[in-house]
Motif scaffolding. Sequence first.
Motif, PDB file in Angstrom:
ATOM      1  N   GLY A  59       0.536  -1.430   0.195  1.00  0.00           N
ATOM      2  CA  GLY A  59       0.419   0.122   0.252  1.00  0.00           C
ATOM      3  C   GLY A  59       0.650   1.073  -0.193  1.00  0.00           C
ATOM      4  N   PRO A  60       0.354   2.409   0.826  1.00  0.00           N
ATOM      5  CA  PRO A  60       1.370   3.428   0.803  1.00  0.00           C
ATOM      6  C   PRO A  60       2.691   3.371   1.008  1.00  0.00           C
ATOM      7  CG  PRO A  60      -0.907   4.033   1.537  1.00  0.00           C
ATOM      8  CD  PRO A  60      -0.241   2.830   1.784  1.00  0.00           C
ATOM      9  N   LYS A  61       3.572   3.853   0.280  1.00  0.00           N
ATOM     10  CA  LYS A  61       4.996   3.619   0.545  1.00  0.00           C
ATOM     11  C   LYS A  61       5.827   4.338   1.875  1.00  0.00           C
ATOM     12  CE  LYS A  61       6.012  -0.022  -2.034  1.00  0.00           C
ATOM     13  NZ  LYS A  61       6.375  -1.772  -1.565  1.00  0.00           N
ATOM     14  N   LEU A  62       6.459   3.573   2.953  1.00  0.00           N
ATOM     15  CA  LEU A  62       7.214   4.331   4.119  1.00  0.00           C
ATOM     16  C   LEU A  62       8.187   4.613   3.675  1.00  0.00           C
ATOM     17  CD1 LEU A  62       5.958   3.188   7.198  1.00  0.00           C
ATOM     18  CD2 LEU A  62       4.724   5.063   5.844  1.00  0.00           C
ATOM     19  N   LYS A  63       9.539   6.019   4.236  1.00  0.00           N
ATOM     20  CA  LYS A  63      10.701   5.856   3.870  1.00  0.00           C
ATOM     21  C   LYS A  63      11.285   5.420   4.778  1.00  0.00           C
ATOM     22  CE  LYS A  63      13.469   9.746   4.987  1.00  0.00           C
ATOM     23  NZ  LYS A  63      14.621  10.991   4.994  1.00  0.00           N
ATOM     24  N   ALA A  64      12.446   4.726   3.569  1.00  0.00           N
ATOM     25  CA  ALA A  64      13.394   3.672   4.613  1.00  0.00           C
ATOM     26  C   ALA A  64      14.309   4.237   4.926  1.00  0.00           C
ATOM     27  CB  ALA A  64      14.318   3.309   3.441  1.00  0.00           C
ATOM     28  N   GLN A  65      14.544   3.822   6.492  1.00  0.00           N
ATOM     29  CA  GLN A  65      15.808   3.741   7.536  1.00  0.00           C
ATOM     30  C   GLN A  65      17.059   3.476   7.226  1.00  0.00           C
ATOM     31  OE1 GLN A  65      15.051   6.798   9.243  1.00  0.00           O
ATOM     32  NE2 GLN A  65      12.984   6.375   8.358  1.00  0.00           N
ATOM     33  N   LYS A  66      16.987   1.686   6.436  1.00  0.00           N
ATOM     34  CA  LYS A  66      18.123   1.518   5.922  1.00  0.00           C
ATOM     35  C   LYS A  66      18.436   0.677   5.487  1.00  0.00           C
ATOM     36  CE  LYS A  66      20.632   2.835   9.556  1.00  0.00           C
ATOM     37  NZ  LYS A  66      22.152   3.407   9.629  1.00  0.00           N
ATOM     38  N   THR A  67      19.364   0.175   4.729  1.00  0.00           N
ATOM     39  CA  THR A  67      19.298  -1.064   3.728  1.00  0.00           C
ATOM     40  C   THR A  67      19.970  -2.352   3.708  1.00  0.00           C
ATOM     41  OG1 THR A  67      18.631   1.009   1.579  1.00  0.00           O
ATOM     42  CG2 THR A  67      20.306  -0.833   1.161  1.00  0.00           C
ATOM     43  N   CYS A  68      19.576  -2.705   3.475  1.00  0.00           N
ATOM     44  CA  CYS A  68      20.263  -4.103   4.486  1.00  0.00           C
ATOM     45  C   CYS A  68      21.253  -4.962   2.926  1.00  0.00           C
ATOM     46  CB  CYS A  68      19.551  -5.671   4.912  1.00  0.00           C
ATOM     47  SG  CYS A  68      20.229  -6.934   5.220  1.00  0.00           S
ATOM     48  N   LEU A  69      22.609  -4.686   2.992  1.00  0.00           N
ATOM     49  CA  LEU A  69      22.871  -4.988   2.008  1.00  0.00           C
ATOM     50  C   LEU A  69      22.995  -6.689   1.287  1.00  0.00           C
ATOM     51  CD1 LEU A  69      26.804  -3.226   1.983  1.00  0.00           C
ATOM     52  CD2 LEU A  69      24.423  -2.506   0.544  1.00  0.00           C
ATOM     53  N   ALA A  70      22.997  -7.323   2.828  1.00  0.00           N
ATOM     54  CA  ALA A  70      23.200  -9.024   2.493  1.00  0.00           C
ATOM     55  C   ALA A  70      21.448  -9.296   1.766  1.00  0.00           C
ATOM     56  CB  ALA A  70      22.643  -9.413   4.047  1.00  0.00           C
ATOM     57  N   CYS A  71      20.659  -8.902   2.317  1.00  0.00           N
ATOM     58  CA  CYS A  71      19.114  -9.235   1.539  1.00  0.00           C
ATOM     59  C   CYS A  71      18.861  -8.140   0.360  1.00  0.00           C
ATOM     60  CB  CYS A  71      17.968  -8.966   2.628  1.00  0.00           C
ATOM     61  SG  CYS A  71      18.349  -9.736   4.401  1.00  0.00           S
ATOM     62  N   LEU A  72      19.555  -7.122   0.284  1.00  0.00           N
ATOM     63  CA  LEU A  72      19.257  -6.849  -0.972  1.00  0.00           C
ATOM     64  C   LEU A  72      17.563  -6.017  -0.930  1.00  0.00           C
ATOM     65  CD1 LEU A  72      20.835  -8.890  -3.987  1.00  0.00           C
ATOM     66  CD2 LEU A  72      22.004  -6.955  -2.269  1.00  0.00           C
ATOM     67  N   ALA A  73      17.640  -5.143   0.338  1.00  0.00           N
ATOM     68  CA  ALA A  73      16.834  -4.674   0.585  1.00  0.00           C
ATOM     69  C   ALA A  73      16.492  -3.656   1.216  1.00  0.00           C
ATOM     70  CB  ALA A  73      15.387  -5.982   0.649  1.00  0.00           C
ATOM     71  N   SER A  74      15.223  -2.256   1.301  1.00  0.00           N
ATOM     72  CA  SER A  74      14.822  -1.610   1.956  1.00  0.00           C
ATOM     73  C   SER A  74      14.911  -1.410   2.882  1.00  0.00           C
ATOM     74  CB  SER A  74      15.698   0.342   1.005  1.00  0.00           C
ATOM     75  OG  SER A  74      16.402  -0.468  -0.008  1.00  0.00           O
ATOM     76  N   TYR A  75      14.836  -1.334   4.237  1.00  0.00           N
ATOM     77  CA  TYR A  75      13.525  -1.528   5.170  1.00  0.00           C
ATOM     78  C   TYR A  75      12.554  -0.198   5.940  1.00  0.00           C
ATOM     79  CZ  TYR A  75      15.009  -5.466   4.814  1.00  0.00           C
ATOM     80  OH  TYR A  75      15.419  -7.431   4.288  1.00  0.00           O
ATOM     81  N   CYS A  76      11.442   0.290   5.965  1.00  0.00           N
ATOM     82  CA  CYS A  76      11.299   1.532   7.139  1.00  0.00           C
ATOM     83  C   CYS A  76      11.521   1.017   8.178  1.00  0.00           C
ATOM     84  CB  CYS A  76       9.894   1.825   6.854  1.00  0.00           C
ATOM     85  SG  CYS A  76       8.287   0.454   7.176  1.00  0.00           S
ATOM     86  N   GLU A  77      11.586   1.995   9.028  1.00  0.00           N
ATOM     87  CA  GLU A  77      12.053   1.488  10.557  1.00  0.00           C
ATOM     88  C   GLU A  77      11.001   0.828  11.396  1.00  0.00           C
ATOM     89  OE1 GLU A  77      11.883   4.730  14.270  1.00  0.00           O
ATOM     90  OE2 GLU A  77      11.076   5.271  12.937  1.00  0.00           O
ATOM     91  N   GLY A  78       9.468   0.399  11.100  1.00  0.00           N
ATOM     92  CA  GLY A  78       8.320  -0.568  11.040  1.00  0.00           C
ATOM     93  C   GLY A  78       9.342  -1.834  10.708  1.00  0.00           C
ATOM     94  N   HIS A  79       9.570  -2.167   9.557  1.00  0.00           N
ATOM     95  CA  HIS A  79      10.067  -3.636   8.833  1.00  0.00           C
ATOM     96  C   HIS A  79      11.690  -3.959   8.987  1.00  0.00           C
ATOM     97  CE1 HIS A  79       6.936  -3.020   6.083  1.00  0.00           C
ATOM     98  NE2 HIS A  79       6.134  -3.607   6.862  1.00  0.00           N
ATOM     99  N   LEU A  80      12.178  -2.698   9.856  1.00  0.00           N
ATOM    100  CA  LEU A  80      13.739  -2.578  10.265  1.00  0.00           C
ATOM    101  C   LEU A  80      14.055  -3.370  11.466  1.00  0.00           C
ATOM    102  CD1 LEU A  80      16.743  -2.379   9.350  1.00  0.00           C
ATOM    103  CD2 LEU A  80      16.623  -0.018  10.548  1.00  0.00           C
ATOM    104  N   GLU A  81      12.912  -3.518  12.264  1.00  0.00           N
ATOM    105  CA  GLU A  81      12.830  -4.409  13.909  1.00  0.00           C
ATOM    106  C   GLU A  81      13.266  -5.542  13.683  1.00  0.00           C
ATOM    107  OE1 GLU A  81      11.677  -5.188  17.126  1.00  0.00           O
ATOM    108  OE2 GLU A  81      10.660  -5.995  15.604  1.00  0.00           O
TER     109      GLU A  81
END
Length: 592
Positions: free
Chosen positions: A103-125
């Motif tokens: 749905g509505p995309k949130l701003k990514a806080q970090k990028t995981c170089l192993a997962c090759l994905a960027s996460y917002c604060e909630g999904h980075l937990e």
Amino acid sequence: MAAGRSLPCDDEFLCAICLDVLCQPASTPCGHNYCKACITGYWDSRGLAHCPICKEVFAGRPQLQVNTKFRDMLEHFKSMRAAAAADEIPVGPGEVPCDICVGPKLKAQKTCLACLASYCEGHLEPHLRVAGLRKHKLSEPVSNLEDRVCGRHDKMLELFCEPDQVCICFMCLKDDHVAHQAVPLEQAHREKTAELRAATSGLKMMEKVKSSSVKDIKGSMQRSKVESDSDVSSINAFFSALAASLKCRQAELIQAIQEKQEAAEAEAAGRVAVLEQEVAGLRRRRSKMEQLLQTKDHLRLLRRWPSLQMPAHSEDLFAPEPERLSDNGPQFYAGIVRDAVARMEKAVNNEMELLFHEVRLSGSCEALKHATAAEDPIEDLIFRSMPKPEEHLRMIQRQHAVDVRMSKCDFSPGFVVSEDGTRLSFLEDVRFCLPEVPNGESQPPVVLATEGYSSGRFYYEVQVRGLDNFWVGVVNPAVSKKGRWILASYMNSWGCFDASHLKKLSLKRKPEKVGVFVDCDTREVCFYDVDAKTLIYSIAGCRFNGESLVDFFTRLMTSDDSNHRPKLYPVFSIFGSHSSSELVITPVSPGP
């Protein structure tokens, strides 16, 4: 934030009928919750009381009551969800979005170089809490992660190959870059950053120099504009004064013509009055004679005859008519003025062309050159758009070319001049020996032009292709050997001489066509290589009539110069060459 992920699932608080958050929740005997209005309407439309979820049929229609405790929980849930939504940061333009949000995309806080994905604060937990995920390397949010993966080994680009100046992965060190020196990206980043800082510092210095040059150029242009405006104002004043002078002279000329016309009219009126009186007297005498002719009285006629005899000066009456008045009508004066104006216009145009040429050749960009002297040599090209040297020759060709012909009557024996007077050659099996030094007593036989020039400027061209020995220039026959200004070729040795000086010339190329320009007013003779459009040599301060410069200017200040101007004749000669050698006067073609 992490609190946002600890909220109960939204599905637990949704009505299965309207699919919205429960409003006035009511519980059925089977334990499922619905909006009171939704379940009541559902039973009314079906005519049967049963649960829409589990399909349990109730014996009678239950009496539903609002579950107040569950309602309070819903209100608390709504307030918590509103607070969590206020802390969420939606992705903005140019920012990296979270790859997990649906749905509505949130701003990514970090990028995981192993997962090759960027996460917002909630999904980075989970990466901050789970032990296995905490080992993953996190970086600041980056976009286009596929560009950071090695296309050959599908591994992250973590090294920098210094020989090839490319980013590689660890697997690349075992393949194409096995013997190359590679450093981590962080170290390469630091080194390149240092280089960029040094380059930036150099650019700042260059920018400062350029800015200073821009300032100097603008200042120079401002001063140049002030001077140019002053020049334009002065030029306007000069031309206005010239126009006023011409207007005044025009008025004086018109007044002189009108005064002459008035004098002619007065003289004519006096003559008419005298002639009219004489005609009246003649008419009266003739009337008396006619009356006397009609009488038959012989005595009367003889008595009156002496009084009617013609006076002693009567023979003047039949004398030739006196000189008529001048019949110089308007067209007579208009023709004189037209010719004079044409001559003045030609002279003015010639002077204007010289002015234009001098303006184009003037060093108006010198200030700009000094202002940019400290800059790169490449930028000097900006100031190399000055007028080309051949422009002067082209202007001379257009303004001062004359039609020169060799005299077929005045030339030395052994020469042959063509019928049109443009070609000079030897008689068959005749050649002249080489002359002595120009300052000596002898000179080769020469041929003069048919017409000489005593004022103004003139220019002509001669083709000398194939000639090893020739003379071309101008002479003043009245001053003997002291009145010659010649460009000479002696067995491929070049020289230019006047009455008393010889200048040996070293030419890079042998001219095939020579142009001769003479300015009688400034006393200058110039020789040009027409094909190369370059000046061969110029003789200034020529004594065209053998006098010194002091004598020349003294005569100009004390007497009329028109009767003392010498006539200069184009002169030609060939000698010591093959009998088939030919010198040709060619038409002047200025070119584009």
